[in-house]
Design a protein around this motif. Structure first.
Motif, PDB file in Angstrom:
ATOM      1  N   LEU A  80      51.650 -40.811  73.679  1.00 54.01           N
ATOM      2  CA  LEU A  80      51.951 -41.290  72.280  1.00 54.01           C
ATOM      3  C   LEU A  80      51.018 -42.320  71.705  1.00 54.01           C
ATOM      4  O   LEU A  80      50.586 -42.245  70.378  1.00 54.01           O
ATOM      5  N   TYR A  83      48.081 -40.332  70.273  1.00 53.95           N
ATOM      6  CA  TYR A  83      48.375 -39.813  68.655  1.00 53.95           C
ATOM      7  C   TYR A  83      48.504 -40.865  67.746  1.00 53.95           C
ATOM      8  O   TYR A  83      47.877 -40.618  66.574  1.00 53.95           O
ATOM      9  N   ASP A 106      51.384 -28.028  70.092  1.00 53.99           N
ATOM     10  CA  ASP A 106      52.244 -28.100  69.256  1.00 53.99           C
ATOM     11  C   ASP A 106      51.835 -29.196  67.937  1.00 53.99           C
ATOM     12  O   ASP A 106      52.455 -29.071  67.035  1.00 53.99           O
ATOM     13  N   ARG A 107      50.849 -29.837  68.316  1.00 50.74           N
ATOM     14  CA  ARG A 107      50.332 -30.802  67.467  1.00 50.74           C
ATOM     15  C   ARG A 107      48.913 -30.494  66.735  1.00 50.74           C
ATOM     16  O   ARG A 107      48.582 -30.975  65.613  1.00 50.74           O
ATOM     17  N   ASP A 206      67.539 -32.853  73.576  1.00 46.82           N
ATOM     18  CA  ASP A 206      66.441 -31.742  73.912  1.00 46.82           C
ATOM     19  C   ASP A 206      66.747 -30.387  73.682  1.00 46.82           C
ATOM     20  O   ASP A 206      67.821 -30.120  74.045  1.00 46.82           O
ATOM     21  N   TYR A 392      54.038 -23.786  64.569  1.00 47.99           N
ATOM     22  CA  TYR A 392      54.403 -25.096  64.582  1.00 47.99           C
ATOM     23  C   TYR A 392      54.221 -25.816  63.434  1.00 47.99           C
ATOM     24  O   TYR A 392      55.311 -26.606  63.036  1.00 47.99           O
ATOM     25  N   ASP A 395      54.976 -29.921  60.351  1.00 41.61           N
ATOM     26  CA  ASP A 395      56.313 -30.487  60.351  1.00 41.61           C
ATOM     27  C   ASP A 395      57.014 -30.273  61.738  1.00 41.61           C
ATOM     28  O   ASP A 395      58.388 -30.391  61.693  1.00 41.61           O
ATOM     29  N   TYR A 396      56.237 -29.731  62.831  1.00 37.75           N
ATOM     30  CA  TYR A 396      57.190 -29.363  63.955  1.00 37.75           C
ATOM     31  C   TYR A 396      58.037 -30.581  64.444  1.00 37.75           C
ATOM     32  O   TYR A 396      59.084 -30.288  64.711  1.00 37.75           O
ATOM     33  N   ALA A 397      57.573 -31.673  64.366  1.00 40.31           N
ATOM     34  CA  ALA A 397      58.658 -32.839  64.981  1.00 40.31           C
ATOM     35  C   ALA A 397      59.868 -32.868  64.148  1.00 40.31           C
ATOM     36  O   ALA A 397      60.740 -33.256  64.681  1.00 40.31           O
ATOM     37  N   LEU A 400      62.119 -30.005  65.245  1.00 43.29           N
ATOM     38  CA  LEU A 400      62.422 -30.119  66.372  1.00 43.29           C
ATOM     39  C   LEU A 400      63.740 -31.116  66.329  1.00 43.29           C
ATOM     40  O   LEU A 400      64.834 -30.746  67.024  1.00 43.29           O
ATOM     41  N   ASP A 401      63.654 -32.030  65.527  1.00 44.15           N
ATOM     42  CA  ASP A 401      65.000 -32.965  65.352  1.00 44.15           C
ATOM     43  C   ASP A 401      65.989 -32.317  64.845  1.00 44.15           C
ATOM     44  O   ASP A 401      67.070 -32.421  65.350  1.00 44.15           O
TER      45      ASP A 401
END
Length: 437
Positions: A80, A83, A106-107, A206, A392, A395-397, A400-401
């Protein structure tokens, strides 16, 4: 005097040219990897984390045999943190960035979308010539508009890691499990005969199994055009299947990574669906269970359907502001495309290679004693060519949320289609993206 001066000047120019030519002949064929003279010292910096640090250092040890002028300083600053620092540096025009940086697959597209000029175009440096050495999904994840911006590195072909002793006790043959319906039926038998539940899932935090199920069907949170795809019937089918497992009491609710590992060790679950990289965790954390593990591919959603999927994986990128871009490219290309280096990364550091040329090596044909003598690496390598590409977006994160929230709602009793429809609307509100109806 003027004529003499002109003659001396001409002779001096000729001697310099001849010396230069002589120098070129002397070093002909020398690949400095630095865009300069063979003895020019270059220190590259790289950001990575965990086992990737060791893989980089191992690669540099080999690289220096032919490139003694190149040094590598690897900063292990945590995933993290990489990033955070990368995003900050890119926003500041590249200030303080390394020559090479590890980025999870994925990023990649998110960074390329947010910073279209932030990374070196590898195609312009010739990487297209190496493209066929990698499976289709890794190539697509590492490129944008047909141009490479990342060197494909490790991958996470998936499988059902399973306890052979539990299956034998229940009288279940894994070879008879080819669909998710058959898996659920087998899970009920195993639960009845042994008490073990089928799978561990962190129900409320998850959605790893959900993502694997999406990928094997060739769908994901977003479609190829970037539209939100939660309402896709195949996405709904995946969530319905997970709900069916929960309704049959086949799901062990675990708390994060530690909970999954605990369930792996204590035998309270019969299978653990994960990427190939989970091999390392099993042999490290469940040492007493050697010979009691096996692997089979994810079940399909219909007879003869695709069973190949991926979870995890990363690539290497070069920030555009690197002062050593040529040297960084030379080393990173060597790292990504050299069989010996990739085999070391797997054998010593547990990183499953994307480089397809290594799949014919002895390592991938060997029996693995811990896994009941099964050729698990052969199984995983054969899967790579059939893995669909997940899309991905930046806006993947957020997706995922919302997917995790939909899963939580499903486990709390909501209809899967309704849970996903509501999640799609929330995601659209947060991202302003169109929903694929």
């Amino acid at each position: 005097m003027l004529k003499v001066s002109k003659l001396l000047t001409l002779l001096l120019i000729v001697s310099v040219v001849l010396a230069a030519c002589g120098g070129n002949n002397e070093n002909e064929g020398t690949n400095t990897g630095a865009g300069g003279a063979a003895d020019e010292k270059v220190e590259l910096t790289a950001w990575a984390w965990n086992v990737n640090v060791g893989a980089l250092n191992s690669a540099m040890e080999l690289y220096k045999k032919d490139h003694p002028n190149v040094e590598l300083k690897v900063e292990d600053i945590g995933r993290l943190d990489v990033y955070d620092k990368l995003s900050t540096g890119l926003a500041a025009g590249g200030a303080g960035l390394p020559d090479i940086v590890l980025v999870e697959d994925d990023r990649i597209q998110g960074y390329l979308e947010a910073f279209p000029k932030g990374f070196v175009n590898l195609s312009e440096k010739g990487f297209d010539n190496k493209a066929d050495s990698f499976p289709a999904f890794k190539k697509e994840l590492a490129s944008k508009d047909g141009q490479f911006y990342a060197f494909p590195f490790d991958a996470g072909p998936t499988g059902m890691f399973y306890r052979t002793d539990i299956f034998e006790q229940a009288g279940v043959n894994p070879e008879t499990i080819t669909t998710w319906d058959e898996f659920i039926a087998a899970g009920k038998t195993i639960k009845e005969k042994t008490g073990a539940q089928a799978v561990p899932i962190d129900k409320f935090k998850d959605d790893a199994l959900f993502r694997m199920m999406l990928n094997q069907q060739g769908v994901y949170y977003f479609d190829k055009e970037g539209k939100i795809d939660f309402n896709n019937p195949q996405v709904v089918k995946a969530m319905e299947t997970i709900k069916a497992m929960g309704d049959a009491d086949l799901v062990k609710d675990v708390n994060g990574w530690d909970g999954t590992v605990s369930a792996t060790i204590d035998g309270t679950v019969a299978t653990v669906p994960f990427g190939a990289w989970y091999y390392g965790t099993i042999i490290d954390q469940a040492k007493d269970a050697s010979g009691k593990w096996g692997v089979f591919q994810l079940p399909a959603f219909e007879k003869g359907g695709n069973r190949a999927s991926n979870l995890g994986g990363s690539s290497w990128m070069i920030p555009s502001e690197s002062k050593n871009a040529d040297a960084a490219y030379a080393f990173a290309e060597y790292f990504a495309t050299t069989d010996e280096v990739q085999l070391i990364a797997m054998e010593q550091h547990g990183l499953f290679p994307s480089l397809q040329t290594v799949y014919e090596s002895e390592l991938f044909q060997n029996d693995v004693e811990f896994f009941s003598g099964q050729k698990i690496w052969k199984l995983f390598s054969e899967e790579m060519k059939d893995i669909p590409t997940p899309y991905y977006t930046k806006d993947y994160a957020l997706a995922l949320d919302e997917a995790v929230k939909a899963q939580a709602d499903t486990f709390n009793g909501k209809n899967p289609a309704d849970a996903l429809k509501e999640a799609a609307q929330r995601l659209a509100d947060r991202t302003k993206r169109e929903i694929n109806q």
